[in-house]
Structures are given as structure tokens and as C-alpha cells.
Design an enzyme around this catalytic site. Structure first.
Site, PDB file in Angstrom:
ATOM      1  N   ALA A 155     -44.405  -4.855 -19.723  1.00 59.07           N
ATOM      2  CA  ALA A 155     -44.024  -3.941 -18.647  1.00 59.07           C
ATOM      3  C   ALA A 155     -43.123  -2.793 -19.088  1.00 59.07           C
ATOM      4  O   ALA A 155     -43.534  -1.634 -19.114  1.00 59.07           O
ATOM      5  CB  ALA A 155     -43.382  -4.720 -17.508  1.00 59.07           C
ATOM      6  N   HIS A 156     -41.861  -3.067 -19.402  1.00 61.29           N
ATOM      7  CA  HIS A 156     -40.945  -1.994 -19.785  1.00 61.29           C
ATOM      8  C   HIS A 156     -39.688  -2.607 -20.392  1.00 61.29           C
ATOM      9  O   HIS A 156     -39.339  -3.759 -20.134  1.00 61.29           O
ATOM     10  CB  HIS A 156     -40.574  -1.122 -18.572  1.00 61.29           C
ATOM     11  CG  HIS A 156     -39.850  -1.871 -17.493  1.00 61.29           C
ATOM     12  ND1 HIS A 156     -38.488  -2.055 -17.490  1.00 61.29           N
ATOM     13  CD2 HIS A 156     -40.311  -2.513 -16.383  1.00 61.29           C
ATOM     14  CE1 HIS A 156     -38.132  -2.772 -16.420  1.00 61.29           C
ATOM     15  NE2 HIS A 156     -39.223  -3.061 -15.730  1.00 61.29           N
ATOM     16  N   ASP A 157     -39.028  -1.816 -21.236  1.00 55.37           N
ATOM     17  CA  ASP A 157     -37.769  -2.248 -21.860  1.00 55.37           C
ATOM     18  C   ASP A 157     -37.927  -3.618 -22.526  1.00 55.37           C
ATOM     19  O   ASP A 157     -37.184  -4.558 -22.252  1.00 55.37           O
ATOM     20  CB  ASP A 157     -36.645  -2.286 -20.817  1.00 55.37           C
ATOM     21  CG  ASP A 157     -36.418  -0.925 -20.189  1.00 55.37           C
ATOM     22  OD1 ASP A 157     -35.907  -0.031 -20.892  1.00 55.37           O
ATOM     23  OD2 ASP A 157     -36.788  -0.751 -19.004  1.00 55.37           O
TER      24      ASP A 157
END
Length: 233
Positions: free
Chosen positions: A142-144
Site C-alpha cells: 500500500a504505502h510507506d
């Protein structure tokens, strides 16, 4: 360790099902522009692959015939992929690096380590970084998210936001790693194994084997099953 994502031609280390899966995905994503030269198998070689129509050769033959052709290491087994990648590095081979090309992936500018492979259908969010030799066949990162050296994310697995995955982690197919938070990422320790369909919502210690929903260590599951068995008697 050196690598390239400029893949006009390719040698693939591995000659079985995973190799064929990765080759088919790569050829589709790059519209057939990558020429497969050979497969490498040190156990069973010396013949033409019946479906791919290229020679299956030994690692010695690869060094002799294709020393400058990038090599994709296809094995999903974390320990095996690590060993082979290090062997290739010692031989000064160039490792093939396959960046994500699925919808929205390129806009995210992920930082992909040498010799890593992303399945073309994996959706990639912003601020994704991997170490070397990572293999991602999952549905979503997803992210980070950071993914350590030689870690593996299996088919249909999902990793949500603010997650730190250490080195040599194996995330099995259909597992889910839930969200951490800014400043407090969810952490998966080095060498951990997340079983098929495991749903992880808390930090995982290094070397732990997690199973179930919610995911627990195999020892915790044994203790729980023992308590349930005793309570039913």
C-alpha cells in the site's frame, strides 16, 4: 552486487513452475520484448525446455555461454534465492531487476533493490523501498513500506500502510499484514514466516512463525488448542 532493469535478453535461474510464471508475466508486461536465452538448473540440465523452447543449462555453462546476460533468480524459497544471488554476485553476474509496472505503480516511484522482482499486477503505493533480491507476487503493497533483503511476498498477499519488513521474511500466499501508523510502523522481524492466510495485526518477532486469524505464533496456537481441548472434556 550489480543489477539492471534494462532487459533486452535474459537468463533465468530456475526451470520449474515459478520460473515459468515469472517469465510469462515479464513477457506480457514488456510486450514480448525480452528474449529468453536459457534456464539454469544445476540438478537437471542438458535439454531443451519442452514449453519454453530454450536450453536448460548448468551454472558453469551459463558463465561460459552467457556471462554478460542479466540473470533473474526465480526461486521463491528465501534461503535458496539468497544463496544463488550471492553465488551470482561472486561470479560478477548482473542480476535482473524487475520493477512494478501495474496500474499506478510507476507514478509511485518505488525504490527497488538490485535483483528484485515485482509481479506486474501488484498495486504499489507511495514511499515503497526494498532491499536486494526481494520477490513480490502479492496483490497490494500500500504505502510507506520497507521490505528487507531477500524477503518474499507470496501470491494474493497484501501489505498495508506503515509496515517495516526485515530481511529474509517469507509472507505466504493470501496473508494480510495490517496497518501500522506514522511514527509507529508495524514491524515484521528478520527471518519471520507468515503462514498461508495469516492476518497480522501486531509486531512479529524475529524468527517467529505466525499462523491463523488473528495471527499467533505456532506455540501460542498449540497452547490455545490445548486449552480448548481441556475445556471440552
Amino acid at each position: 552486487m550489480k543489477g539492471t532493469d534494462e532487459l533486452d535478453e535474459l537468463v533465468v535461474y530456475g526451470a520449474r513452475g515459478t520460473a515459468e510464471l515469472l517469465i510469462a508475466d515479464l513477457q506480457e508486461a514488456r510486450k514480448g520484448r525480452v528474449r529468453l536465452r536459457a534456464l539454469v538448473d544445476d540438478v537437471n540440465n542438458g535439454f531443451q525446455h519442452p514449453r519454453l523452447g530454450v536450453p536448460v543449462i548448468s551454472s558453469l555453462r551459463r558463465r561460459e555461454d552467457f556471462p554478460n546476460v542479466p540473470v533473474l533468480v526465480s526461486m521463491s524459497d528465501v534461503a535458496v534465492r539468497t544463496r544463488i544471488a550471492m553465488q551470482l554476485s561472486d561470479e560478477d553476474a548482473t542480476l535482473a531487476t524487475v520493477s512494478p509496472v501495474g496500474p499506478g505503480a510507476l507514478a509511485s516511484h518505488p525504490q527497488i533493490g538490485v535483483g528484485s522482482f515485482f509481479f506486474s499486477g501488484t498495486r504499489i503505493g507511495p514511499n515503497i523501498r526494498t532491499g536486494v533480491g526481494v520477490q513480490v507476487l502479492g496483490t497490494l503493497v500500500a504505502h510507506d513500506v520497507t521490505i528487507g533483503d531477500f524477503s518474499n511476498i507470496g501470491a494474493d498477499a497484501s501489505v498495508y500502510g506503515h509496515v517495516e519488513i526485515a530481511d529474509h521474511v517469507n509472507i505466504a500466499p493470501s496473508a494480510i499484514v495490517g496497518n501500522g501508523s506514522p511514527g509507529k510502523p508495524l514491524k515484521i522481524g528478520s527471518g519471520a514466516i507468515l503462514g498461508v492466510g495469516a492476518v497480522v495485526t501486531r509486531d512479529v518477532p524475529a524468527g517467529a512463525r505466525m499462523v491463523g486469524n488473528p495471527a499467533m505464533t505456532t506455540q501460542e496456537w498449540k497452547q490455545l488448542r490445548k486449552l480448548l481441548s481441556e475445556s471440552s472434556n
